[in-house]
Design an enzyme around this catalytic site. Structure first.
Site, short mmCIF file in Angstrom:
data_model
loop_
_atom_site.label_atom_id
_atom_site.label_comp_id
_atom_site.label_asym_id
_atom_site.label_seq_id
_atom_site.Cartn_x
_atom_site.Cartn_y
_atom_site.Cartn_z
CE LYS A 152 -0.10 0.57 3.02
NZ LYS A 152 0.49 1.27 1.85
CG ASP B 238 -4.58 3.88 -0.52
OD1 ASP B 238 -5.35 4.73 -0.02
OD2 ASP B 238 -3.39 4.10 -0.78
CE LYS C 188 -3.71 4.92 -3.83
NZ LYS C 188 -2.31 5.29 -4.06
CG ASP D 248 -1.93 -0.06 -0.14
OD1 ASP D 248 -0.71 -0.25 -0.31
OD2 ASP D 248 -2.39 1.00 0.31
CG ASP E 187 -2.58 8.05 -1.91
OD1 ASP E 187 -2.98 6.97 -1.44
OD2 ASP E 187 -2.12 8.15 -3.06
CD GLU F 291 -2.84 4.62 2.81
OE1 GLU F 291 -2.49 3.49 2.45
OE2 GLU F 291 -2.69 5.65 2.09
NE ARG G 235 4.20 7.67 4.31
CZ ARG G 235 4.87 8.23 3.30
NH1 ARG G 235 5.60 9.32 3.51
NH2 ARG G 235 4.80 7.71 2.10
#
Length: 453
Positions: free
Chosen positions: A220, A225, A232, A243, A302, A304, A306
């Protein structure tokens, strides 16, 4: 870290380090000259397991108390030693890795300072190259995760993959920007709000003999993010430069595989995006198309990671790999369940689970298996699409995220998902606060065991 920190012992001058088992400490101490016993007594050194002392006996010397050499046996000591060359009597085994990683420094944003260089001599000359490789791969993860998002975007991850490709004779393929819209619609949707210079992309690297078993490594690569329109809070965004930690792990593992020339056909995939906020950002309630043909109701922008992994897993599955490993800083639920140091392992394959857990123990790089519980699969149901990306309620968040990913793995393909934190919130010997690798050594050891020549 310089390669010169670990060198073969050819009898050159060096300061001694005594590695003593707790039960042997009293006998060792009684054999020391009175001046040494006095120096250790002044430090109130009693030989407790896991402790060390540095003293002068004509020159700097040290004693470390340990039952057996482990990766971190020398890590605390090396941070305290002055510059010089040192020798440990006997086989130090995995302790050489901690010697190297104990000297890791991330100084990209600091004024350069001359660091003390501490060289360790080892009789295991054959193991030096491998130890240096593992240390360098770990340092790569740390460096990438520690780097601010302004200096580590999708283009910089692509550059890292390009460097690896040139170094090892691999083939690099990159799909960028609007070209993702048809083949990788979820990657495109997540990354489309970023500025042009940070456009989303799917980075692919292939290496090795096509006749060898195909192994896919997916990471990933969310370089920052914000949470998207489901933004967030500032406290939750503070560490989101990390991230892309899954991508850092994937790059590091690919580097190890290629450097060791394991007999596999490697397929590395990194979906690299910035989950930014702009007028064209994907929205809560949007129904997203996928490369697989499924539709996903976006219930949380949030969640995202996956989404982009779904398209990447579909792509690697099309080539019918022997094994898929994916790394992702995927869920806060994993941290709630297991804390920062213990990454959850998800797999339906019992043999792979056993191999990874055993490798984690042998490498002092543990994982903990969590279930792909079929009973929670219904939480992914949508009223208007084939599935949602984030169920309401928050129950079993790490498990439902893994179940979402499983939808994109072909039936019959062996797959494991590691939900890594990629960050160490407090320092430990050889492991400073900041970006760090989790399950990297375990996965590498498993691959070497499964695919040895």
């Amino acid at each position: 870290m310089p390669d010169t920190l670990l060198q073969p012992d050819r009898g050159q001058p060096a300061r001694p380090i005594d590695l003593i088992a707790p039960a042997a400490f009293d006998a060792w101490l009684s054999a020391r000259p009175p001046r040494v016993r006095a120096a250790l007594a002044a430090q109130r050194f009693t030989g407790k397991p896991g402790t060390h002392a540095i003293y002068a006996d004509e020159d700097v010397q040290a004693v470390v108390i340990a039952d057996a050499p482990g990766p971190w046996t020398l890590a605390k000591l090396v941070e305290a030693l002055p510059a010089g060359t040192y020798r440990v009597a006997g086989d130090i085994g995995p302790a050489a890795l901690g010697w190297l990683l104990g000297q890791y420094r991330f100084d990209r944003y600091r004024k350069s300072e001359d660091a003390a260089t501490r060289i360790l001599l080892t009789t295991d000359a054959a193991g030096i190259e491998e130890t240096l490789r593992v240390a360098a791969a770990t340092a790569l993860v740390r460096d990438l995760v520690n780097t601010g998002a302004s200096d580590c975007g999708p283009a910089e991850l692509e550059a890292q993959a390009e460097t690896l490709a040139h170094r090892h004779g691999a083939t690099l393929m990159v799909t960028r920007g609007d070209a993702l819209a048809t083949g990788y619609p979820m990657i495109h949707a997540v990354g489309q709000a970023a500025v042009k210079e940070r456009a989303p992309r799917l980075i692919e690297l292939e290496w090795g003999d096509p006749s060898h078993p195909r192994v896919a490594i997916v990471g990933k690569g969310v370089v920052f993010d914000t949470g998207g329109l489901d933004i967030k809070p500032s406290s939750g965004m503070r560490l989101m430069k990390k991230d892309m930690g899954g991508a850092a792990h994937a790059l590091a593992l690919a580097r190890l595989v290629m450097a060791a020339r394991l007999p596999i056909r490697l397929h590395l995939l990194i979906p690299a995006v910035e989950n930014a906020i702009a007028g064209n950002a994907f929205r809560p309630g949007d129904v997203l198309r996928t490369r697989l043909g499924l539709t996903v109701e976006n219930t949380n922008t949030d969640a995202e990671g996956r989404l982009i992994l779904g398209d990447a897993l579909t792509k690697v599955g099309e080539d019918e790999p022997d094994l898929i490993l994916d790394f992702a800083t995927l869920t806060g639920a994993a941290r709630v369940a297991l804390g920062p140091d213990l990454p959850p392992l998800f797999t339906d394959d019992e043999a792979l689970a056993a191999d990874l857990l055993a490798a984690g123990i042998s490498q002092d790089d543990p994982l903990w298996r969590l279930p792909l519980w079929d009973g929670y699969d219904e939480m992914l149901k949508s009223d208007i699409a084939d599935m949602v990306n984030a169920p309401d309620g928050g129950f079993a968040g790490a498990i439902t995220a893994a179940l979402f990913l499983r939808r994109f793995v072909p039936k019959g393909v062996t797959w494991a998902h590691m939900d890594v934190f990629a960050w160490r919130p407090s320092a430990k010997p050889g492991r400073p606060k900041g970006g760090d690798a989790y399950a990297l050594r375990a996965c590498y050891a498993m691959l070497k065991q499964r695919y040895s020549r």
